[in-house]
Design a protein around this motif. Structure first.
Motif, PDB file in Angstrom:
ATOM      1  N   CYS A   1       0.846  -1.209   0.000  1.00  0.00           N
ATOM      2  CA  CYS A   1       0.000   0.000   0.000  1.00  0.00           C
ATOM      3  C   CYS A   1       0.878   1.254   0.000  1.00  0.00           C
ATOM      4  O   CYS A   1       1.890   1.321   0.674  1.00  0.00           O
ATOM      5  N   GLN A   2       0.443   2.267  -0.784  1.00  0.00           N
ATOM      6  CA  GLN A   2       1.256   3.486  -0.920  1.00  0.00           C
ATOM      7  C   GLN A   2       0.915   4.548   0.112  1.00  0.00           C
ATOM      8  O   GLN A   2       1.627   5.534   0.242  1.00  0.00           O
ATOM      9  N   ASP A   3      -0.217   4.380   0.784  1.00  0.00           N
ATOM     10  CA  ASP A   3      -0.646   5.424   1.716  1.00  0.00           C
ATOM     11  C   ASP A   3       0.099   5.274   3.036  1.00  0.00           C
ATOM     12  O   ASP A   3      -0.164   4.350   3.802  1.00  0.00           O
TER      13      ASP A   3
ATOM     14  N   CYS B   1      -4.859   0.786   2.891  1.00  0.00           N
ATOM     15  CA  CYS B   1      -5.866   1.856   2.879  1.00  0.00           C
ATOM     16  C   CYS B   1      -7.086   1.451   2.054  1.00  0.00           C
ATOM     17  O   CYS B   1      -8.193   1.916   2.298  1.00  0.00           O
ATOM     18  N   GLY B   2      -6.867   0.584   1.060  1.00  0.00           N
ATOM     19  CA  GLY B   2      -7.991   0.148   0.221  1.00  0.00           C
ATOM     20  C   GLY B   2      -8.362   1.168  -0.838  1.00  0.00           C
ATOM     21  O   GLY B   2      -9.275   0.935  -1.631  1.00  0.00           O
ATOM     22  N   GLN B   3      -7.676   2.330  -0.866  1.00  0.00           N
ATOM     23  CA  GLN B   3      -8.048   3.413  -1.786  1.00  0.00           C
ATOM     24  C   GLN B   3      -6.979   3.684  -2.845  1.00  0.00           C
ATOM     25  O   GLN B   3      -7.307   4.056  -3.965  1.00  0.00           O
ATOM     26  N   CYS B   4      -5.715   3.524  -2.469  1.00  0.00           N
ATOM     27  CA  CYS B   4      -4.642   3.936  -3.383  1.00  0.00           C
ATOM     28  C   CYS B   4      -4.586   3.016  -4.611  1.00  0.00           C
ATOM     29  O   CYS B   4      -5.204   1.954  -4.639  1.00  0.00           O
TER      30      CYS B   4
ATOM     31  N   CYS C   1      -3.481  -0.552  -3.799  1.00  0.00           N
ATOM     32  CA  CYS C   1      -4.522  -1.376  -3.161  1.00  0.00           C
ATOM     33  C   CYS C   1      -5.552  -1.812  -4.196  1.00  0.00           C
ATOM     34  O   CYS C   1      -6.012  -2.952  -4.187  1.00  0.00           O
TER      35      CYS C   1
HETATM   36 ZN   LIG Z   1      -3.422   1.567  -0.195  1.00  0.00          ZN
END
Ligand SMILES: [Zn+2]
Length: 337
Positions: A58-60, A68-71, A74
């Motif tokens: 994950c990058q966040d 994060c489930g958003q980046c 993910c």
């Molecule tokens: Zn992420």
């Protein structure tokens, strides 16, 4: 025993210590090159390995120990197209993980990543590795490529060569308490009564409980395996051998071991229930739907007979983790039943 609630954001049931350890490893950036996740099936080993991998990729940076489930990373991970996440299993139609498969896995590891600096691969089930495949993997573990992490998953760690195990951080998964699983099932909309019935049959495996809840046909299969055991005890050798043939077919050694382990775990509960029946301790009985058969076994056997049966079932289960021929081991057990 009071069960500790998890403070983690990982969506898993039980094995909190494992999750905490992995989260801390990510936060403190103390990651091993190789992990061995071992323990009985359906405890969430694969799920936890994937969340661990996703968290690392994950990058966040705000979400240090959970994805994060958003980046973009993910999202790629969720679509199973993340180029730095690799997976190695037995190919369809094959019985072992071949040296060629391990080499192409290694080749992908050695290819420069365009996204980040870490590549992560999961091998599931690692006990499926052929001998030459295991040797090729050992070379990979001896000379890790850049920042790479390999997670081996297996129910049968003793089948793996010691040289591989010694290069892995070994993470042992444990069975999960009934109340923890029942609570989870109730959160999913399961009635209290059904949650108790399913949890008793799931034998500490959250994945199994969820399968039983979502697919009643699987719960029926569980009942069928209990019935098989009663019938095997009544019938002669001819029936027992044809049962083995039908149940194991021409599956791979690890598939056969998995299937036998599944039967044995259930059969142990049946004998344990017969013991409880003898002691009039009905509340703890797991196989509630088979009272009349349990009574028959309990009437026909002494306590020490039943304890010996449990010991020989445990010995059979342990032998599956010892590189023996699983089919022969089951035949040997059923001959002496
Ligand atoms: Zn992420």
């Amino acid at each position: 025993m009071i069960e500790r609630k998890s403070t983690s954001n990982w969506p898993v049931i039980g094995n909190e210590k494992v999750v905490e350890f992995l989260e801390r490893s990510i936060i403190s950036n103390k990651l091993a090159n190789a992990y061995l996740f071992c323990g009985p099936g359906q405890l969430g080993k694969r799920l936890i390995a994937e969340i661990f991998a996703k968290s690392i990729l994950c990058q966040d940076s705000k979400h240090k120990s959970a994805p994060c489930g958003q980046c973009a990373m993910c999202r790629q991970f969720e679509k199973k197209i993340h180029p730095d996440f690799l997976s190695l299993n037995v190919e369809r139609g094959k019985k072992t993980i071949s040296i060629e498969s391990v080499r192409s896995f290694q080749h992908e590891f050695n290819t420069t990543s365009l996204l980040g600096d870490t590549k992560i691969g999961i091998i599931d089930d690692a006990a499926d590795l052929s001998e030459s495949g295991a040797n090729a993997l050992l070379k990979m573990l001896e000379e890790p490529a850049g920042k790479s992490i390999i997670i081996l998953i297996t129910q049968f760690p003793n089948i793996l060569p010691n040289t591989i195990i010694s290069r892995c951080q070994v993470i042992r998964f444990k069975l999960v308490g009934r109340s923890r699983i029942a609570e989870f099932l109730e959160q999913q909309g399961c009635s209290q009564e059904e949650a108790l019935r399913i949890t008793a049959a799931a034998l500490g495996r959250p994945g199994r409980a969820l399968d039983y809840f979502n697919h009643s046909i699987l719960f029926d299969k569980h009942e069928e395996h209990a019935n098989d055991f009663f019938k095997l005890r009544r019938e002669g050798l001819c029936y027992r051998f044809s049962f083995i043939q039908k149940y194991l077919g021409t599956k791979s050694r690890i598939d056969q071991s998995n299937r036998i382990a599944e039967l044995i775990n259930l059969w142990i509960t049946v004998i344990r229930d017969a013991l409880l029946y003898k002691e009039n301790n009905r509340e703890q009985i797991i196989n509630l739907n088979h009272s009349s058969e349990l009574k028959k076994i309990s009437d026909a056997r002494t306590n020490s007979d039943l304890l010996k049966e449990i010991q020989s079932l445990i010995a059979l289960r342990d032998s599956l983790d010892n590189n023996i021929n699983p089919k022969l081991a089951l035949e040997n057990y059923l001959i002496n039943l």
